[in-house]
Design a protein around this motif. Structure first.
Motif, PDB file in Angstrom:
ATOM      1  N   GLY A  20      -8.672  10.241  -1.016  1.00 36.60           N
ATOM      2  CA  GLY A  20      -9.232   9.184  -0.169  1.00 36.60           C
ATOM      3  C   GLY A  20      -9.660   7.936  -0.907  1.00 36.60           C
ATOM      4  O   GLY A  20     -10.112   6.978  -0.303  1.00 36.60           O
TER       5      GLY A  20
ATOM      6  N   LEU B 139       0.856  -1.183   0.000  1.00 39.58           N
ATOM      7  CA  LEU B 139       0.000   0.000   0.000  1.00 39.58           C
ATOM      8  C   LEU B 139       0.894   1.236   0.000  1.00 39.58           C
ATOM      9  O   LEU B 139       1.814   1.332   0.820  1.00 39.58           O
TER      10      LEU B 139
ATOM     11  N   GLN C  88      -3.276   4.712  -2.294  1.00 39.16           N
ATOM     12  CA  GLN C  88      -4.302   5.478  -1.601  1.00 39.16           C
ATOM     13  C   GLN C  88      -4.234   6.899  -2.133  1.00 39.16           C
ATOM     14  O   GLN C  88      -3.230   7.584  -1.931  1.00 39.16           O
ATOM     15  N   THR C  89      -5.255   7.319  -2.850  1.00 40.83           N
ATOM     16  CA  THR C  89      -5.154   8.619  -3.524  1.00 40.83           C
ATOM     17  C   THR C  89      -5.364   9.756  -2.534  1.00 40.83           C
ATOM     18  O   THR C  89      -5.882   9.567  -1.429  1.00 40.83           O
TER      19      THR C  89
ATOM     20  N   GLY D  76       4.738   4.147   2.244  1.00 39.86           N
ATOM     21  CA  GLY D  76       3.720   3.098   2.356  1.00 39.86           C
ATOM     22  C   GLY D  76       4.211   1.925   3.156  1.00 39.86           C
ATOM     23  O   GLY D  76       5.231   2.002   3.849  1.00 39.86           O
TER      24      GLY D  76
ATOM     25  N   ARG E  48       0.843   5.670  -0.279  1.00 43.40           N
ATOM     26  CA  ARG E  48      -0.015   6.848  -0.142  1.00 43.40           C
ATOM     27  C   ARG E  48       0.423   7.914  -1.145  1.00 43.40           C
ATOM     28  O   ARG E  48       1.553   8.400  -1.090  1.00 43.40           O
ATOM     29  N   GLU E  49      -0.466   8.254  -2.050  1.00 42.57           N
ATOM     30  CA  GLU E  49      -0.147   9.221  -3.104  1.00 42.57           C
ATOM     31  C   GLU E  49       0.434  10.509  -2.532  1.00 42.57           C
ATOM     32  O   GLU E  49       1.408  11.049  -3.050  1.00 42.57           O
TER      33      GLU E  49
ATOM     34  N   VAL F 218      -1.647  -1.128  -4.014  1.00 39.09           N
ATOM     35  CA  VAL F 218      -2.780  -0.222  -3.881  1.00 39.09           C
ATOM     36  C   VAL F 218      -2.258   1.185  -3.619  1.00 39.09           C
ATOM     37  O   VAL F 218      -1.447   1.394  -2.710  1.00 39.09           O
TER      38      VAL F 218
ATOM     39  N   GLN G 123      -8.972   4.663  -3.807  1.00 41.40           N
ATOM     40  CA  GLN G 123      -7.937   3.652  -4.008  1.00 41.40           C
ATOM     41  C   GLN G 123      -7.790   3.367  -5.491  1.00 41.40           C
ATOM     42  O   GLN G 123      -8.771   3.367  -6.230  1.00 41.40           O
ATOM     43  N   ARG G 124      -6.568   3.101  -5.898  1.00 45.70           N
ATOM     44  CA  ARG G 124      -6.324   2.788  -7.302  1.00 45.70           C
ATOM     45  C   ARG G 124      -5.289   1.679  -7.338  1.00 45.70           C
ATOM     46  O   ARG G 124      -4.313   1.706  -6.592  1.00 45.70           O
TER      47      ARG G 124
END
Lengths: 333, 333
Positions: free
Chosen positions: B316, B236, B312-313, B297, B238-239, B310, B318-319
């Motif tokens: 909020g 995961l 996390q944009t 992440g 985080r953008e 994943v 997910q992409r």
């Protein structure tokens, strides 16, 4: 002349001046041997690299893949190193048939097995159609160098014997014949082969073995001239002792090429002290890749300003062998 | 699909399937790391190779010569090796200005000095006009690998922290902007730099450091997906924690590119156990090439059949990040 010419890649005088003027100083490379000799925490190793741009990719007796494995194996062998592993870099042109790639990769795997080396790391790049030419391959190799072994031209001295392991010109003529659509019966085949096993045997001759070279680009004549220049000594070779197969001789005439300047990929030149020369020849002839080995000449004292290579011709005359000036054979390896 | 496509060289899914189907089996390469790890008479060493086909040869912040030195230095560094020396193979196109060659050779010499490696062996081939594209360079490198060090994805575990050493996308965007004739004020520059010194510092974190990767072709997203697939774990990120300079973001939008898929040449991704993550970050930030290092992440347990990455944009959502499929950026390195 401010642009790269085809001749800059041909292994002869133009290439030497390019290296001298542009590379040696900038990179601090003092020696110009087939492979660099290094110390790795007290262990002696050798490293070498070559890119292969031969055209066509497949030719009688071999292909670019096999050539790229044996070529670097042989470069390591020429400083006396035992080749251990190679890296492989492919530059592929968009549109290359995957089947060609598959065949060449399989051929490399077989060649590596035959030579007893591992292919340990690889890289693939693709360039647009028209920006490459099917496939270029780079291999770089690492080998172990025995303690105390120094195969360098500075060890040559007058009276040394020049030995050739087999007939010259086979690779270059096979590729050029294929490129020009000529075919022969029986077919002319490249002599591409790994020389590391033969070299291991030759090392049994001990200190009397002074230099090894494989006469690839520029052929035997250019290699001899390099040895003369690097040792500061003259070299005399006898034309009648230099084996050229009748087929290669015939095809070379047809193509307007001199077999002495045509690349070999499976023979080597050795310089050895006279006392061990016979023993070395016997060792070589016991090996399948050296059965045709013979003494072709000798090292002579310097004379005049530039070291010379003199060819004693079959009819009793003399001819100076210079380095290949530009290229007669572009993209031969 | 029976021919080579540009995408086969782009570092993404097509290239991975090419390697899997054509190279890994034939060459017996089990690991797909940035560099091969070998034992040389009891000494651990690493070898790596890369060919460089970047277009244009000169771009803001660097050139093909510098890139070819740092790229291979960095590949060796990613397995934890200390790079010692490189070989260099040039494939030159007939007609290349000698002045370009001179500048690039000088740039390689400077780069080697900065990275503390020796350029030990070289080779030059020339191909006809229209059969190459100015210049391609291959470098292969040898490095020393510390005893016991294992930077491999199989050591990753859930809870590990994913760290990025600096902003992404700078190299690829600089090259693409140059190629498309876009200029920015202040200019966008490639981030090409040697990472070996930073890595030496990071190794002080000890066993908690588990993996290093430099996100070159395919960018950060492809690198993370590779790590997920090779470890069998989810990742995961985080953008909002992934640094992208405003300039790169703007240029990427203009060019229709996603900075997460754009090649970097001077940053690295590290995976570290949570207990050492803060210490590792502190070590990195003390180094000039790691001042912007941050945790982006974490590693998560597997879930479902295929390991996922994943994102996390920022808003909020997910992409899923997949590997680059074909190429958005041909000939970026």
């Amino acid at each position: 002349m401010d642009r790269i010419l085809l001749g800059h890649g041909a292994g002869g005088r133009l290439m030497h001046s390019l290296i001298r003027e542009h590379f040696s100083g900038a990179f601090g490379m003092a020696e110009l041997l087939d492979a660099a000799r290094l110390s790795l925490e007290g262990r002696r190793v050798a490293m070498s690299t070559d890119s292969y741009v031969v055209k066509p990719l497949f030719f009688p007796g071999g292909d670019i893949g096999e050539l790229s494995v044996y070529g670097t194996v042989n470069d390591l062998s020429m400083v006396g190193a035992r080749p251990l592993c190679l890296t492989v870099g492919f530059i592929l042109e968009e549109g290359l048939p995957l089947e060609d790639l598959r065949r060449i990769v399989a051929s490399m795997a077989r060649a590596a097995q035959r030579a007893g080396v591992a292919l340990v790391a690889g890289d693939t790049k693709v360039v647009e159609r028209g920006k490459g030419d099917g496939m270029f391959i780079n291999t770089a190799g690492l080998g172990l160098l025995p303690e105390g072994l120094e195969l360098v031209p500075s060890r040559m001295s007058p009276g040394d014997v020049v030995i050739l392991s087999g007939p010259v010109g086979e690779h270059g003529i096979a590729v050029m014949a294929e490129r020009n659509g000529l075919s022969f019966e029986p077919p002319l085949r490249s002599d591409t082969r790994p020389l590391n096993d033969l070299v291991q045997k030759m090392l049994q001759a001990g200190e009397g073995l002074k230099v090894l070279r494989d006469p690839t680009r520029g052929g035997l004549a250019t290699t001899l001239k390099e040895l003369a220049l690097q040792s500061g000594l003259n070299i005399l070779v006898r034309e009648e002792d230099i084996p050229v197969s009748p087929q290669v001789r015939g095809a070379a005439e047809l193509l307007g090429l001199d077999p002495l300047y045509v690349a070999c990929e499976g023979v080597l030149v050795a310089v050895a002290g006279a006392p061990v020369a016979e023993y070395l020849l016997a060792l070589m002839r016991e090996h399948p890749d050296g059965v045709q080995a013979r003494a072709i000449g000798e090292v002579l004292p310097p004379e005049g300003s530039e070291p010379r290579v003199v060819l004693q011709t079959a009819i009793g005359g003399q001819r100076m062998l210079e380095m290949l000036l530009a290229e007669q054979l572009p993209r031969i390896c």
